[in-house]
Design a protein around this motif. Structure first.
Motif, PDB file in Angstrom:
ATOM      1  N   TYR A  54       0.836  -1.208   0.000  1.00  0.00           N
ATOM      2  CA  TYR A  54       0.000   0.000   0.000  1.00  0.00           C
ATOM      3  C   TYR A  54       0.868   1.254   0.000  1.00  0.00           C
ATOM      4  N   LEU A  55       1.898   1.283   0.863  1.00  0.00           N
ATOM      5  CA  LEU A  55       2.807   2.431   0.877  1.00  0.00           C
ATOM      6  C   LEU A  55       3.533   2.571  -0.459  1.00  0.00           C
ATOM      7  N   ASP A  56       3.956   1.438  -0.989  1.00  0.00           N
ATOM      8  CA  ASP A  56       4.759   1.460  -2.208  1.00  0.00           C
ATOM      9  C   ASP A  56       3.956   1.910  -3.420  1.00  0.00           C
ATOM     10  N   VAL A  57       2.768   1.348  -3.594  1.00  0.00           N
ATOM     11  CA  VAL A  57       1.986   1.604  -4.815  1.00  0.00           C
ATOM     12  C   VAL A  57       0.984   2.740  -4.610  1.00  0.00           C
ATOM     13  N   ASP A  58       0.112   2.602  -3.618  1.00  0.00           N
ATOM     14  CA  ASP A  58      -0.985   3.561  -3.451  1.00  0.00           C
ATOM     15  C   ASP A  58      -0.494   4.927  -2.974  1.00  0.00           C
ATOM     16  N   LEU A  59       0.522   4.943  -2.128  1.00  0.00           N
ATOM     17  CA  LEU A  59       1.022   6.219  -1.603  1.00  0.00           C
ATOM     18  C   LEU A  59       2.230   6.736  -2.378  1.00  0.00           C
ATOM     19  N   GLY A  60       2.694   5.984  -3.362  1.00  0.00           N
ATOM     20  CA  GLY A  60       3.697   6.488  -4.270  1.00  0.00           C
ATOM     21  C   GLY A  60       5.133   6.428  -3.809  1.00  0.00           C
ATOM     22  N   VAL A  61       5.453   5.502  -2.882  1.00  0.00           N
ATOM     23  CA  VAL A  61       6.845   5.383  -2.434  1.00  0.00           C
ATOM     24  C   VAL A  61       7.731   4.871  -3.565  1.00  0.00           C
ATOM     25  N   GLY A  62       7.298   3.810  -4.245  1.00  0.00           N
ATOM     26  CA  GLY A  62       7.979   3.346  -5.443  1.00  0.00           C
ATOM     27  C   GLY A  62       9.348   2.732  -5.229  1.00  0.00           C
ATOM     28  N   ARG A  63       9.553   2.047  -4.120  1.00  0.00           N
ATOM     29  CA  ARG A  63      10.848   1.401  -3.855  1.00  0.00           C
ATOM     30  C   ARG A  63      10.763  -0.128  -3.900  1.00  0.00           C
ATOM     31  N   GLY A  64       9.581  -0.654  -4.081  1.00  0.00           N
ATOM     32  CA  GLY A  64       9.378  -2.098  -4.003  1.00  0.00           C
ATOM     33  C   GLY A  64       8.895  -2.450  -2.612  1.00  0.00           C
ATOM     34  N   ALA A  65       7.854  -3.279  -2.530  1.00  0.00           N
ATOM     35  CA  ALA A  65       7.233  -3.587  -1.244  1.00  0.00           C
ATOM     36  C   ALA A  65       8.207  -4.245  -0.268  1.00  0.00           C
ATOM     37  N   GLY A  66       9.073  -5.140  -0.766  1.00  0.00           N
ATOM     38  CA  GLY A  66      10.024  -5.810   0.121  1.00  0.00           C
ATOM     39  C   GLY A  66      10.980  -4.828   0.777  1.00  0.00           C
ATOM     40  N   ARG A  67      11.503  -3.898  -0.002  1.00  0.00           N
ATOM     41  CA  ARG A  67      12.408  -2.894   0.566  1.00  0.00           C
ATOM     42  C   ARG A  67      11.669  -1.977   1.542  1.00  0.00           C
TER      43      ARG A  67
END
Length: 220
Positions: A54-67
């Motif tokens: 959710y942080l990675d995709v929906d909130l635009g972090v864009g680092r990969g969910a695992g990281r």
């Protein structure tokens, strides 16, 4: 009758919802993402794969969910090592109920943080079973984590009591068939519809006595 008690951890035993919000909000900001008005309420109860995605995709972090998961959990672990925010009455409640019932833990925290918290608090041996939603197919409000905890305790869900604070946690335990005690967090109160499903609502853990737990099914 009630034969076992299953505690939630965050918001019930340790006051970490503000810490989770601060850490994840700061992480999103540093990563160039955008924190939304309903983000914190949506995150409460999500499993590690769910909230990191959710942080990675929906909130635009864009680092990969695992990281994202690794970096946020590293920061949370550091905060816990610095100070463990135990909720008043938590240790006494564990000891009081543990003297009468087998205890389980059903938490949305990752395994690494569950083990660190219980060891730091000196109550690791008090729980016969601990389950993280990262070990389940879905986080709360899905009932799986409570179903697994009850099964691992060897007790039918209908004979277990859950102690919860959040909307998704309450919904999870209710859906699993447990009798539910709500201990609402003042800053993050559960939704009225979720709270309405609780068998008992208490303001503080010192109100959670053995006699009140034993009487839960009589009042259900």
């Amino acid at each position: 009758m009630i034969s076992a008690v299953v505690f939630d951890m965050d918001g019930v035993l340790i006051d970490t919802e503000p810490v989770w919000e601060e850490v994840r909000r700061g992480y999103v900001a540093r990563s160039g993402g955008r924190w939304l008005p309903d983000t914190q309420s949506r995150l409460m109860g999500m499993s590690t794969p769910e909230w990191s995605g959710y942080l990675d995709v929906d909130l635009g972090v864009g680092r990969g969910a695992g990281r994202v998961a690794d970096e946020v959990i590293d920061e949370m672990a550091a905060r816990y090592r610095s100070e463990l925010p135990l909720i008043p009455g938590a240790l006494d409640a564990i000891r009081r109920l543990g003297a009468e019932f087998p205890l389980g833990l059903a938490s949305s925290s990752p395994r690494r943080l569950i083990d660190q918290v219980l060891a730091s608090a000196g109550v690791g041996d008090a729980f016969q079973v601990t389950v993280s939603t990262e070990e389940c197919s879905a986080g709360k409000p899905d009932p799986e984590v409570y179903v697994v905890a009850a099964r691992s305790l060897g007790v039918p869900p209908q004979e277990c009591c859950a102690v919860e604070d959040s909307s998704n946690g309450l919904r999870s335990a209710i859906a699993a068939g447990l009798a539910v005690v709500a201990v609402p967090h003042q800053k993050y109160p559960p939704a009225p519809d979720a709270l309405a499903g609780a068998t008992l609502v208490v303001d503080r853990l010192d109100e959670l006595t053995v006699s009140r737990v034993r009487g839960l099914r009589d009042s259900a």
